[in-house]
Design a protein around this motif. Sequence first.
Motif, PDB file in Angstrom:
ATOM      1  N   VAL A   8       0.866  -1.181   0.000  1.00  0.00           N
ATOM      2  CA  VAL A   8       0.000   0.000   0.000  1.00  0.00           C
ATOM      3  C   VAL A   8       0.899   1.225   0.000  1.00  0.00           C
ATOM      4  N   GLY A   9       0.809   2.023  -1.073  1.00  0.00           N
ATOM      5  CA  GLY A   9       1.664   3.210  -1.218  1.00  0.00           C
ATOM      6  C   GLY A   9       2.633   3.013  -2.365  1.00  0.00           C
ATOM      7  N   ALA A  10       2.563   3.927  -3.340  1.00  0.00           N
ATOM      8  CA  ALA A  10       3.467   3.862  -4.501  1.00  0.00           C
ATOM      9  C   ALA A  10       4.422   5.040  -4.504  1.00  0.00           C
ATOM     10  N   GLY A  11       4.803   5.494  -3.298  1.00  0.00           N
ATOM     11  CA  GLY A  11       5.914   6.442  -3.184  1.00  0.00           C
ATOM     12  C   GLY A  11       7.201   5.634  -3.308  1.00  0.00           C
ATOM     13  N   ILE A  12       8.318   6.238  -2.963  1.00  0.00           N
ATOM     14  CA  ILE A  12       9.585   5.539  -3.162  1.00  0.00           C
ATOM     15  C   ILE A  12       9.682   4.293  -2.270  1.00  0.00           C
ATOM     16  N   PHE A  31      -1.145  -0.770  -4.295  1.00  0.00           N
ATOM     17  CA  PHE A  31      -2.337   0.098  -4.230  1.00  0.00           C
ATOM     18  C   PHE A  31      -1.890   1.504  -3.857  1.00  0.00           C
ATOM     19  N   ASP A  32      -2.480   2.494  -4.501  1.00  0.00           N
ATOM     20  CA  ASP A  32      -2.205   3.876  -4.075  1.00  0.00           C
ATOM     21  C   ASP A  32      -3.464   4.701  -4.242  1.00  0.00           C
ATOM     22  N   LYS A  33      -3.665   5.624  -3.315  1.00  0.00           N
ATOM     23  CA  LYS A  33      -4.864   6.468  -3.385  1.00  0.00           C
ATOM     24  C   LYS A  33      -4.730   7.526  -4.473  1.00  0.00           C
ATOM     25  N   GLY A  39       4.066   9.687  -4.863  1.00  0.00           N
ATOM     26  CA  GLY A  39       3.842  10.232  -3.516  1.00  0.00           C
ATOM     27  C   GLY A  39       4.420  11.632  -3.391  1.00  0.00           C
ATOM     28  N   ARG A  40       5.265  11.824  -2.402  1.00  0.00           N
ATOM     29  CA  ARG A  40       5.846  13.156  -2.171  1.00  0.00           C
ATOM     30  C   ARG A  40       6.980  13.478  -3.141  1.00  0.00           C
ATOM     31  N   MET A  41       7.176  12.621  -4.144  1.00  0.00           N
ATOM     32  CA  MET A  41       8.140  12.921  -5.212  1.00  0.00           C
ATOM     33  C   MET A  41       7.387  13.297  -6.499  1.00  0.00           C
ATOM     34  N   SER A  42       6.112  13.610  -6.376  1.00  0.00           N
ATOM     35  CA  SER A  42       5.292  13.853  -7.573  1.00  0.00           C
ATOM     36  C   SER A  42       5.615  15.177  -8.249  1.00  0.00           C
ATOM     37  N   ASP A  53       8.072  20.405  -9.982  1.00  0.00           N
ATOM     38  CA  ASP A  53       8.466  19.400  -8.991  1.00  0.00           C
ATOM     39  C   ASP A  53       8.068  20.015  -7.650  1.00  0.00           C
ATOM     40  N   HIS A  54       6.837  19.744  -7.225  1.00  0.00           N
ATOM     41  CA  HIS A  54       6.335  20.452  -6.040  1.00  0.00           C
ATOM     42  C   HIS A  54       6.566  19.670  -4.760  1.00  0.00           C
ATOM     43  N   GLY A  55       7.190  18.491  -4.877  1.00  0.00           N
ATOM     44  CA  GLY A  55       7.628  17.741  -3.704  1.00  0.00           C
ATOM     45  C   GLY A  55       9.145  17.695  -3.721  1.00  0.00           C
ATOM     46  N   ALA A  56       9.680  16.484  -3.527  1.00  0.00           N
ATOM     47  CA  ALA A  56      11.144  16.340  -3.481  1.00  0.00           C
ATOM     48  C   ALA A  56      11.763  16.612  -4.851  1.00  0.00           C
ATOM     49  N   THR A  57      12.960  17.180  -4.839  1.00  0.00           N
ATOM     50  CA  THR A  57      13.633  17.511  -6.103  1.00  0.00           C
ATOM     51  C   THR A  57      14.987  16.834  -6.248  1.00  0.00           C
ATOM     52  N   ALA A 108      -5.936   5.243  -7.472  1.00  0.00           N
ATOM     53  CA  ALA A 108      -7.219   5.781  -6.992  1.00  0.00           C
ATOM     54  C   ALA A 108      -7.900   4.784  -6.050  1.00  0.00           C
ATOM     55  N   THR A 109      -7.111   4.086  -5.273  1.00  0.00           N
ATOM     56  CA  THR A 109      -7.644   3.084  -4.338  1.00  0.00           C
ATOM     57  C   THR A 109      -7.042   3.342  -2.963  1.00  0.00           C
ATOM     58  N   LYS A 110      -7.841   3.909  -2.086  1.00  0.00           N
ATOM     59  CA  LYS A 110      -7.350   4.204  -0.740  1.00  0.00           C
ATOM     60  C   LYS A 110      -7.695   3.038   0.183  1.00  0.00           C
ATOM     61  N   ARG A 249      -0.964  22.069  -0.526  1.00  0.00           N
ATOM     62  CA  ARG A 249      -0.713  21.836   0.900  1.00  0.00           C
ATOM     63  C   ARG A 249      -0.280  20.382   1.093  1.00  0.00           C
ATOM     64  N   TRP A 250       0.970  20.190   1.513  1.00  0.00           N
ATOM     65  CA  TRP A 250       1.402  18.856   1.937  1.00  0.00           C
ATOM     66  C   TRP A 250       1.084  18.789   3.422  1.00  0.00           C
ATOM     67  N   ARG A 251       0.017  18.124   3.750  1.00  0.00           N
ATOM     68  CA  ARG A 251      -0.392  18.101   5.160  1.00  0.00           C
ATOM     69  C   ARG A 251       0.557  17.236   5.995  1.00  0.00           C
ATOM     70  N   HIS A 280      13.523  12.029   7.261  1.00  0.00           N
ATOM     71  CA  HIS A 280      12.563  12.733   6.406  1.00  0.00           C
ATOM     72  C   HIS A 280      13.191  12.988   5.043  1.00  0.00           C
ATOM     73  N   SER A 281      13.661  11.912   4.438  1.00  0.00           N
ATOM     74  CA  SER A 281      14.278  12.061   3.113  1.00  0.00           C
ATOM     75  C   SER A 281      14.013  10.817   2.278  1.00  0.00           C
ATOM     76  N   ILE A 282      14.291  10.945   1.002  1.00  0.00           N
ATOM     77  CA  ILE A 282      14.130   9.811   0.087  1.00  0.00           C
ATOM     78  C   ILE A 282      15.079   8.692   0.516  1.00  0.00           C
ATOM     79  N   SER A 284      16.026   7.965   3.503  1.00  0.00           N
ATOM     80  CA  SER A 284      15.488   7.231   4.664  1.00  0.00           C
ATOM     81  C   SER A 284      14.322   6.332   4.248  1.00  0.00           C
ATOM     82  N   ALA A 285      13.517   6.773   3.284  1.00  0.00           N
ATOM     83  CA  ALA A 285      12.419   5.921   2.790  1.00  0.00           C
ATOM     84  C   ALA A 285      13.002   4.675   2.124  1.00  0.00           C
ATOM     85  N   TRP A 286      14.047   4.901   1.337  1.00  0.00           N
ATOM     86  CA  TRP A 286      14.696   3.792   0.627  1.00  0.00           C
ATOM     87  C   TRP A 286      15.255   2.773   1.631  1.00  0.00           C
TER      88      TRP A 286
HETATM   89  C1  FAD Z   1       7.839  19.864  -0.334  1.00  0.00           C
HETATM   90  C2  FAD Z   1       8.735  18.684  -0.065  1.00  0.00           C
HETATM   91  C3  FAD Z   1      10.055  18.730  -0.512  1.00  0.00           C
HETATM   92  C4  FAD Z   1      10.905  17.644  -0.257  1.00  0.00           C
HETATM   93  N1  FAD Z   1      12.180  17.694  -0.747  1.00  0.00           N
HETATM   94  C5  FAD Z   1      12.982  16.611  -0.592  1.00  0.00           C
HETATM   95  C6  FAD Z   1      14.250  16.544  -1.250  1.00  0.00           C
HETATM   96  O1  FAD Z   1      14.638  17.437  -2.016  1.00  0.00           O
HETATM   97  N2  FAD Z   1      15.034  15.440  -1.011  1.00  0.00           N
HETATM   98  C7  FAD Z   1      14.616  14.405  -0.214  1.00  0.00           C
HETATM   99  O2  FAD Z   1      15.380  13.440  -0.030  1.00  0.00           O
HETATM  100  N3  FAD Z   1      13.389  14.419   0.369  1.00  0.00           N
HETATM  101  C8  FAD Z   1      12.570  15.481   0.193  1.00  0.00           C
HETATM  102  N4  FAD Z   1      11.313  15.470   0.734  1.00  0.00           N
HETATM  103  C9  FAD Z   1      10.888  14.287   1.489  1.00  0.00           C
HETATM  104  C10 FAD Z   1      10.576  13.114   0.521  1.00  0.00           C
HETATM  105  O3  FAD Z   1       9.649  13.552  -0.445  1.00  0.00           O
HETATM  106  C11 FAD Z   1      10.017  11.948   1.318  1.00  0.00           C
HETATM  107  O4  FAD Z   1      10.929  11.610   2.352  1.00  0.00           O
HETATM  108  C12 FAD Z   1       9.786  10.685   0.464  1.00  0.00           C
HETATM  109  O5  FAD Z   1       9.257  10.996  -0.793  1.00  0.00           O
HETATM  110  C13 FAD Z   1       8.849   9.763   1.250  1.00  0.00           C
HETATM  111  O6  FAD Z   1       8.597   8.603   0.502  1.00  0.00           O
HETATM  112  P1  FAD Z   1       7.598   7.498   1.077  1.00  0.00           P
HETATM  113  O7  FAD Z   1       7.469   6.456   0.032  1.00  0.00           O
HETATM  114  O8  FAD Z   1       8.046   7.101   2.438  1.00  0.00           O
HETATM  115  O9  FAD Z   1       6.190   8.246   1.294  1.00  0.00           O
HETATM  116  P2  FAD Z   1       5.239   8.998   0.254  1.00  0.00           P
HETATM  117  O10 FAD Z   1       6.009   9.606  -0.850  1.00  0.00           O
HETATM  118  O11 FAD Z   1       4.367   9.881   1.067  1.00  0.00           O
HETATM  119  O12 FAD Z   1       4.380   7.817  -0.382  1.00  0.00           O
HETATM  120  C14 FAD Z   1       3.246   7.303   0.249  1.00  0.00           C
HETATM  121  C15 FAD Z   1       2.224   6.934  -0.813  1.00  0.00           C
HETATM  122  O13 FAD Z   1       1.142   6.291  -0.160  1.00  0.00           O
HETATM  123  C16 FAD Z   1      -0.071   6.728  -0.716  1.00  0.00           C
HETATM  124  N5  FAD Z   1      -1.086   6.517   0.328  1.00  0.00           N
HETATM  125  C17 FAD Z   1      -1.193   7.122   1.543  1.00  0.00           C
HETATM  126  N6  FAD Z   1      -2.199   6.602   2.242  1.00  0.00           N
HETATM  127  C18 FAD Z   1      -2.748   5.643   1.470  1.00  0.00           C
HETATM  128  C19 FAD Z   1      -3.830   4.742   1.654  1.00  0.00           C
HETATM  129  N7  FAD Z   1      -4.545   4.744   2.773  1.00  0.00           N
HETATM  130  N8  FAD Z   1      -4.141   3.883   0.647  1.00  0.00           N
HETATM  131  C20 FAD Z   1      -3.426   3.882  -0.513  1.00  0.00           C
HETATM  132  N9  FAD Z   1      -2.369   4.724  -0.733  1.00  0.00           N
HETATM  133  C21 FAD Z   1      -2.044   5.571   0.254  1.00  0.00           C
HETATM  134  C22 FAD Z   1       0.171   8.171  -1.085  1.00  0.00           C
HETATM  135  O14 FAD Z   1      -0.718   8.577  -2.127  1.00  0.00           O
HETATM  136  C23 FAD Z   1       1.630   8.133  -1.539  1.00  0.00           C
HETATM  137  O15 FAD Z   1       1.739   7.911  -2.947  1.00  0.00           O
HETATM  138  C24 FAD Z   1      10.436  16.521   0.482  1.00  0.00           C
HETATM  139  C25 FAD Z   1       9.099  16.482   0.916  1.00  0.00           C
HETATM  140  C26 FAD Z   1       8.264  17.544   0.632  1.00  0.00           C
HETATM  141  C27 FAD Z   1       6.825  17.491   1.068  1.00  0.00           C
END
Ligand code: FAD
Length: 299
Positions: A8-12, A31-33, A39-42, A53-57, A108-110, A249-251, A280-282, A284-286
Motif C-alpha cells: 500500500v503506497g506507490a511512493g519511493i 495500491f495507491d490512493k 507520492g511526495r516525489m510527484s 516538482d512540487h515535492g522532493a527535487t 485511486a484506491t485508498k 498543501r502537503w499536510r 525525512h528524506s528519500i 530514509s524511505a529507501w
Molecule cells: C515539499 C517537499 C520537498 C521535499 N524535498 C525533498 C528533497 O529534495 N530530497 C529528499 O530526499 N526528500 C525530500 N522530501 C521528502 C521526501 O519527499 C520523502 O521523504 C519521500 O518521498 C517519502 O517517501 P515514502 O514512500 O516514504 O512516502 P510517500 O512519498 O508519502 O508515499 C506514500 C504513498 O502512499 C499513498 N497513500 C497514503 N495513504 C494511502 C492509503 N490509505 N491507501 C493507498 N495509498 C495511500 C500516497 O498517495 C503516496 O503515494 C520533500 C518532501 C516535501 C513534502
Amino acid sequence: MMKSIAIVGAGIAGAVCASQLATLGHAVIVFDKGRGPGGRMSSRRTDSGHRFDHGATRIDVTQPALQELFDPAVAAGVLRRVDDAYTSPTGLHALCKWLLDGLPAQYATKIIRLERTASWNAFDEKSQSHGPFDVVVLAVPPVNAAEAVVEQNTELASTIASVRMQPRWVVMLAFSEPLNRVPDQSIVNGHTVRRSTSNPVGDALVIEASQYWSIQHIEMAANAVGKLLTELCLPVLGSATPISIAAHRWRFALADNPLGRPFLTDQYGLFVCGDWCLGHSIESAWLSAVAVVGSIGRA
Ligand SMILES: Cc1cc2nc3c(=O)[nH]c(=O)nc-3n(C[C@H](O)[C@H](O)[C@H](O)COP(=O)(O)OP(=O)(O)OC[C@H]3O[C@@H](n4cnc5c(N)ncnc54)[C@H](O)[C@@H]3O)c2cc1C
C-alpha cells in the motif's frame, strides 16, 4: 516460498518494496490512493505545459553503498548524477514509475482497513475487499498507516501515531518567458524559491514555505496562500508576472520525530515502513523499504 504481497503506497518506499520483492520471486500488487506513483516525489503539469516538482527535487545520498542502487536508474536515463546527489530530467516520480514498470498496480484506491483471518484482506473506501494476501506492507505516512491497522492492532497503531508529521505549503508560479535574472535557488523571508528543473517551457518557480509559516497558515485557503507567498517573495521575482499561481498543501510533509527504527511489524506478516521510520528524506524511505525486503526475504 512465494508469498502474495499487497503493498500500500506507490511512493519511493512502496516502489522499492514492490520492485525488490518481485525480483525475489513474490507475487506483488501495489495500491495507491493517488492517480499514479510518486507520492511526495510527484510533479504537477499545467495546461500551459509547465511542469512543477512540487515535492522532493533531489536525492542526497549520505551512504556510499546506496549509490550502487541508484546507478541502474542513471544508466536507464531516469536519474542523473549531480555531485553527491541525484535529480531527474523529468521529475523524481519517474524513479517510482521506473521501479514499478510491469508490476500490477491499482491507483485511486485508498486502503482504509486491514482484516486478518487466515490471511490478510485490505478494504478500500468503497468497502471493496482486496486479497487474500500472505503479507501486507504499508508504505504510507503514519496517519494513514495508523488508520488502516487500528482495528486490528491498537498498540501498533498508537506506536505509528506517535510519529508527528509537519505540513508544508508550496506555491507554483508559471511564467511565459525564462527569468534570466532569477537564481536557481534563493531564500526569501525564510521561504525557499527554487526553479523547477524538469520544466520544459517558459519558466517555473516553486516557493517552498518555511515550516513555521506552513504550520501557522495550514488551514488558510489555497488561493490566499498562493497570493500571500508570491507577495512575500517579490524581492526575488522582481517585476516578473506569473501567468498562473497554484498552491499545494502537503499536510504530512516531513516527520518531526522519526521512529528511530527502519520498520514496524507484527508477527502475522504486516509491515509498516516509510521515510518517517528513519528520517525525512528519500534516502530514509529507501533504507526503510530495503530493511522490510530483507526481513521478508526470498520466495
Ligand atoms: C515539499 C517537499 C520537498 C521535499 N524535498 C525533498 C528533497 O529534495 N530530497 C529528499 O530526499 N526528500 C525530500 N522530501 C521528502 C521526501 O519527499 C520523502 O521523504 C519521500 O518521498 C517519502 O517517501 P515514502 O514512500 O516514504 O512516502 P510517500 O512519498 O508519502 O508515499 C506514500 C504513498 O502512499 C499513498 N497513500 C497514503 N495513504 C494511502 C492509503 N490509505 N491507501 C493507498 N495509498 C495511500 C500516497 O498517495 C503516496 O503515494 C520533500 C518532501 C516535501 C513534502
